[in-house]
Design a protein around this motif. Structure first.
Motif: not given
Length: 190
Positions: A39, A41-43, A45-46
């Motif tokens: 989560d 990591y994706y945050d 990236r976002r």
């Protein structure tokens, strides 16, 4: 098999079951940690994508800076220079100003050519430097006039003195004397 053998197998099975339960809990905890990391990591990236989008948007705005009307462009110049005081660098000129606000040098030349107050970017920068020198002359009485001029962005003191006198009709030294005269009645009054 006797009852002792079954009891021993039951105890082994219970021990294995507890071991498997603990291993299952460890796996669940590990899975939760991995999920949190994923989560995060994706945050990240976002957020990176959002920043990239903002940079692209800013670049687009900079490409179209020449399309701004004169008042909008002048307001942008004043805002940026008021925030950054870039003009206090004696080497700051037309090229650096164009890069600072994201427009072309020719657009700035045209802007100032049409200006009723300033004939060129250099005139405008000199005006800002004179204002800043007046600030230093007033707020830094221990500084010499040359130091005030240099801090304001003038590299040649003789040029500073001439431009100061042309703009105000008095020399920087006379300006400082006037400040002292105005300061004394206030001190006596208090």
């Amino acid at each position: 098999m006797n009852t002792e053998g079954y009891e021993h197998q039951i105890e082994e099975l219970k021990t294995n079951f507890r071991f498997l339960q603990k291993a299952n809990m460890d796996l669940l905890n590990f899975n939760m940690q991995l999920s949190k990391q994923l989560d995060a990591y994706y945050d990240v990236r976002r957020r990176i994508q959002m920043l990239k989008d903002l940079v692209i948007c800013r670049q687009e705005l900079m490409r179209h800076a020449d399309l701004r009307d004169d008042d909008e462009l002048m307001a942008l110049i004043e805002t940026r220079l008021d925030q950054e005081h870039s003009y206090e660098d004696p080497n700051f000129g037309l090229k650096e100003l164009a890069a600072l606000i994201g427009t072309t040098q020719s657009r700035l030349v045209e802007l100032f050519r049409r200006s009723p107050l300033y004939k060129s970017v250099d005139d405008y920068l000199d005006y800002l430097r004179l204002l800043r020198s007046m600030f230093y002359l007033q707020s830094q009485p221990s500084w010499g006039i040359g130091a005030c001029a240099q801090e304001a962005g003038f590299s040649v003191i003789r040029t500073f003195n001439r431009k100061f006198q042309d703009a105000l009709g008095i020399t920087p030294h006379e300006f400082r004397q006037l400040l002292e005269v105005e300061k004394k009645p206030m001190e006596e009054h208090n």
